[in-house]
Design a protein around this motif. Structure first.
Motif, PDB file in Angstrom:
ATOM      1  N   ARG A 134       0.836  -1.208   0.000  1.00  0.00           N
ATOM      2  CA  ARG A 134       0.000   0.000   0.000  1.00  0.00           C
ATOM      3  C   ARG A 134       0.869   1.256   0.000  1.00  0.00           C
ATOM      4  NH1 ARG A 134      -2.996  -2.723   4.007  1.00  0.00           N
ATOM      5  NH2 ARG A 134      -2.419  -1.223   5.623  1.00  0.00           N
ATOM      6  N   GLY A 166      -7.466  -2.904   1.314  1.00  0.00           N
ATOM      7  CA  GLY A 166      -6.379  -2.719   0.357  1.00  0.00           C
ATOM      8  C   GLY A 166      -6.237  -1.297  -0.143  1.00  0.00           C
ATOM      9  N   TRP A 223      -6.244   3.080   0.339  1.00  0.00           N
ATOM     10  CA  TRP A 223      -5.530   4.018   1.199  1.00  0.00           C
ATOM     11  C   TRP A 223      -5.991   5.437   0.903  1.00  0.00           C
ATOM     12  CZ3 TRP A 223      -2.873   7.318  -2.004  1.00  0.00           C
ATOM     13  CH2 TRP A 223      -2.525   6.832  -3.279  1.00  0.00           C
TER      14      TRP A 223
END
Length: 292
Positions: free
Chosen positions: A125, A201, A203
């Protein structure tokens, strides 16, 4: 390429395999915490990484501790290169970070403290955020989960996400931007992330004063501003060296934190007990950079 699964651990390692991230870990006298940190790294199977571990423990024997040695073997079996260094000279945090940076070759470098566990997928990430934003660094703030029931709305009120491009900005003590330091207290990042409702998953980038303990830099950007080469101007007993480096990167290239953060602080006692010299106060004065 990703880390090799256990069915391939006995196969020879490809010496030509590329590396996306050099993970730079300084350590001194914390074998249990270090083993936990390395276990978190071994779970970062989506990114090609190399570990560079620099040991300032008495005797330089951190890698011989059974739990640490086991995790190093796992990383190597996964096809991850491991570089073990001893650096007995205690010239301070900034010098130790520069020593690590001098051994980095990957395009991105993750400075990871030896008391931080990473959730699987955290480095992927961060790397995605670094590449997508094109800024100089991405930080995952460490969270103290013992404070999960301790909500601090007064400290998180300054949260501001980056809705557009991450652009250069100046942060100094006494400016409104400096007040963002409170975002990373206790379990504040955990509470902020819960309010964002991000898909697994995903951000969200946000504005920071600085980020400690888990920061992924574009190596070229960090080296352009001098890295941690300012260390000779500091006494060995100091803190805040990461703030100096990040403020310089932010001014040229921008920087951000991301949420959710997969970085968990192990909440072990600090090894930095003498904090009378705060590095930003040495290099920055009333909002202006002191000439280098």
């Amino acid at each position: 390429m990703t880390a090799r699964w256990s069915g391939s651990w006995a196969e020879p390692t490809d010496p030509a395999r590329g590396v996306d991230v050099d993970v730079l870990v300084p350590t001194v006298g914390r074998p249990a915490e270090l083993a936990t940190t390395l276990a978190g790294l071994a779970a970062q199977v989506e990114v090609d990484l190399r570990l560079v571990l620099s040991d300032q423990s008495a005797g330089g024997d951190a890698a011989s501790e059974p739990a640490v040695a086991a995790m190093l073997r796992v990383l190597e079996a996964q096809g991850r290169p491991v570089t073990l260094l001893t650096h007995p000279e205690r010239r301070g945090l900034a010098e130790h970070r520069q020593f690590l940076l001098d051994h980095a070759t990957a395009p991105a470098v993750l400075f990871l403290d030896d008391d931080v566990w990473l959730e699987p997928g955290s480095v992927a990430r961060m790397l995605d955020a670094l590449r997508s934003t094109g800024c100089g660094f991405i930080g995952s703030p460490v969270q103290g989960l013992s404070y999960l029931a301790d909500r601090r709305p007064a400290e998180t009120a300054v949260f501001e996400r980056w809705d557009g491009p991450v652009v250069p900005e100046v942060v100094r003590r006494g400016t409104p931007a400096f007040d963002r330091w409170s975002l990373h207290n206790a379990a504040n990042p955990t509470h902020l992330a819960a309010a964002l409702d991000v898909e697994p998953g995903g951000w969200v980038p946000y504005r920071v004063a600085w980020v400690g303990a888990c920061v992924l830099y574009d190596r070229e950007a960090l080296e352009t501003v001098g890295g941690f080469g300012f260390w000779p101007a500091l006494p060995p007993e100091h803190a805040g060296e990461d703030v100096v480096a990040q403020w310089r990167v932010m001014e040229r290239f921008g920087g951000a934190g991301i949420l959710p953060s997969g970085a968990v602080h192990l909440e072990a006692p600090t090894t930095v007990r003498d904090r009378r010299v705060d590095a930003p106060d040495v290099f920055f004065d009333q909002g202006e950079v002191i000439p280098r």
